[in-house]
Design an enzyme around this catalytic site. Structure first.
Site, PDB file in Angstrom:
ATOM      1  N   GLY A   1      10.839  -0.504   2.013  1.00 22.36           N
ATOM      2  CA  GLY A   1      10.713  -0.086   3.401  1.00 22.36           C
ATOM      3  C   GLY A   1      10.028  -1.149   4.221  1.00 22.36           C
TER       4      GLY A   1
ATOM      5  N   GLY B   1       7.979  -1.845   8.226  1.00 24.18           N
ATOM      6  CA  GLY B   1       7.396  -1.307   9.436  1.00 24.18           C
ATOM      7  C   GLY B   1       7.160  -2.401  10.444  1.00 24.18           C
ATOM      8  N   GLY B   2       6.372  -2.094  11.450  1.00 22.82           N
ATOM      9  CA  GLY B   2       6.131  -3.055  12.514  1.00 22.82           C
ATOM     10  C   GLY B   2       5.297  -4.244  12.084  1.00 22.82           C
ATOM     11  N   MET B   3       4.522  -4.090  11.017  1.00 24.13           N
ATOM     12  CA  MET B   3       3.611  -5.159  10.625  1.00 24.13           C
ATOM     13  C   MET B   3       3.821  -5.647   9.199  1.00 24.13           C
ATOM     14  SD  MET B   3       0.170  -3.587  12.369  1.00 24.13           S
ATOM     15  CE  MET B   3      -0.870  -4.946  11.842  1.00 24.13           C
TER      16      MET B   3
ATOM     17  N   VAL C   1       7.247  -3.367   2.204  1.00 23.59           N
ATOM     18  CA  VAL C   1       6.845  -3.031   0.844  1.00 23.59           C
ATOM     19  C   VAL C   1       8.040  -3.246  -0.078  1.00 23.59           C
ATOM     20  CG1 VAL C   1       6.028  -1.214  -0.707  1.00 23.59           C
ATOM     21  CG2 VAL C   1       5.106  -1.391   1.609  1.00 23.59           C
TER      22      VAL C   1
ATOM     23  N   LYS D   1       3.117  -5.507  -1.036  1.00 24.24           N
ATOM     24  CA  LYS D   1       3.087  -5.301   0.414  1.00 24.24           C
ATOM     25  C   LYS D   1       2.871  -6.646   1.083  1.00 24.24           C
ATOM     26  CE  LYS D   1       0.727  -2.455   3.914  1.00 24.24           C
ATOM     27  NZ  LYS D   1      -0.259  -1.363   4.107  1.00 24.24           N
TER      28      LYS D   1
ATOM     29  N   ASP E   1      -6.308   7.401   9.265  1.00 17.40           N
ATOM     30  CA  ASP E   1      -4.883   7.665   9.505  1.00 17.40           C
ATOM     31  C   ASP E   1      -4.324   8.589   8.443  1.00 17.40           C
ATOM     32  OD1 ASP E   1      -2.528   7.516  10.928  1.00 17.40           O
ATOM     33  OD2 ASP E   1      -1.815   5.736   9.873  1.00 17.40           O
TER      34      ASP E   1
END
Length: 374
Positions: free
Chosen positions: A25, A27-29, A32, A47, A141
């Site tokens: 997957g 994400g924005g930053m 993984v 990661k 979070d």
């Protein structure tokens, strides 16, 4: 149909030992990957920080802090991070335990949990938080995507907490500017939205939302937009769980509502106190309920934020999920938000996103930013 671009990291061996097999997957930053340790033939999770962010000192430090935070805690219910490295060509990466489980988010898609199952999951998460807070780490979070459920032969629903990417280390200066916060709108504590000082009780609020959601199949507030949801965390009492699920045992409702008190002083003193009360609740209910009792009406999918005009709801079953266990480990995208009383939602982009879709706000000087999932 156009084929997706080939990931240049797939098939590459980094650090002389980790061969990247599959991207789980992105994400924005960060991304993984599933990797294999070529020397001991063990599956790992890698990661990586986005290359353009690797030159930003703040982003680099935040990436390193995730590893430091997890290793400081050292708890069985937290995904381990065993190494932090940088390749010769500037690729920053963390080496993590690979957990072949499913996210709590995915598990909740089948409907509300039996009360004892929900309490068991919450107890494990609270145990991890208690240790984290004891070691001076606030997660900040907590949400269903960041809890993995591993089905072991001797232990169903073994919980693994992950993604300490925006964790606060109480003995170190903050990397978040005074004009920003990070979090997910559905689970963020009121004091965080109001830019007040936070401590472990903020994590307990988020865990209370998760427990509420496990036993009712819904969030504590009705809403149309994520911005509307943020305001209600601060200004409105939650809908009583028994109204969403008639017959829910009173001890569970009392436990959840105390977690969701607006004032941290009215919540449990700390995670250890919450654990004591949760275990007492389980003991009171254990003789009255079977594991699968009070399962309530089946809900085919959890309701999430949808496009304007849809009533603010959509089914999770329609959400693309390339890899639930990997997606939950990914960091999120910060967006600017004003104080709660100034929020004026304009629109919700990405109709297929969940609570954490980007929001545009109309405010004079944004004083906060909420973190939203990719």
């Amino acid at each position: 149909m156009r084929k997706p671009p080939v990931d240049p990291l797939i098939g590459r061996t980094i650090g002389g030992r980790y061969r990247l097999i599959q991207r789980l997957g992105s994400g924005g930053m960060s991304s993984v990957y599933l990797a294999r340790h070529v020397l001991i033939d063990r599956l790992m999770a890698i990661k990586t920080l986005r290359r353009d962010l690797a030159t930003d000192p703040v982003q680099r430090d935040r990436f390193i802090r995730e590893a430091r935070a997890v290793n400081r805690i050292n708890h069985e219910n937290i995904v381990e991070i065993s190494d932090f490295r940088e390749t010769e060509d500037g690729l920053l990466y963390l080496v993590m335990e690979y957990v072949p489980g499913e996210s709590l988010l995915k598990a909740m898609g089948e409907g509300p949990f039996p009360p004892l199952r929900a309490l068991d999951i919450a107890e494990q998460a609270a145990s991890a938080l208690a240790r984290a807070h004891q070691m001076g780490v606030i997660h900040r979070d907590l949400k269903p995507e960041n809890l993995l459920l591993v089905q072991r032969r001797d232990r169903p629903d073994f919980v693994k907490l992950l993604d300490f990417g925006i964790a606060k280390l109480m003995d170190q200066p903050s990397l978040t500017g005074s004009q920003q916060i990070f979090g997910t709108p559905g689970y963020i504590a009121p004091e965080y939205i109001q830019s007040a000082n936070i401590d472990g009780r903020s994590d307990l609020y988020s865990l209370g939302v998760i427990l509420y959601e496990m036993v009712t199949g819904a969030l504590p507030f009705d809403y149309e937009y994520p911005g509307d949801l943020l305001i209600k965390h601060v200004t409105e009492p939650p809908v009583r769980p028994s109204l969403r699920r008639p017959g829910l045992p009173a001890p569970i409702e009392e436990l959840v509502l105390r977690c969701l008190e607006k004032s941290p002083e009215k919540r449990f003193r700390d995670a250890f106190h919450f654990l004591e009360e949760l275990r007492a609740c389980r003991e009171r209910l254990g003789s009255e309920l079977e594991w699968g009792a009070l399962s309530g009406p089946k809900v085919s999918a959890r309701s999430e934020v949808g496009p304007p005009g849809s009533g603010g709801k959509r089914a999770v079953s329609s959400m693309p999920t390339p890899s639930e266990d990997a997606k939950s480990a990914l960091p999120s995208i910060p967006i600017a938000l004003p104080p709660a009383e100034l929020i004026t939602p304009l629109r919700a982009d990405a109709a297929e996103g969940r609570l954490s879709i980007p929001i545009e706000v109309d405010a004079p000087t944004p004083s906060e930013a909420a973190r939203v999932s990719p």
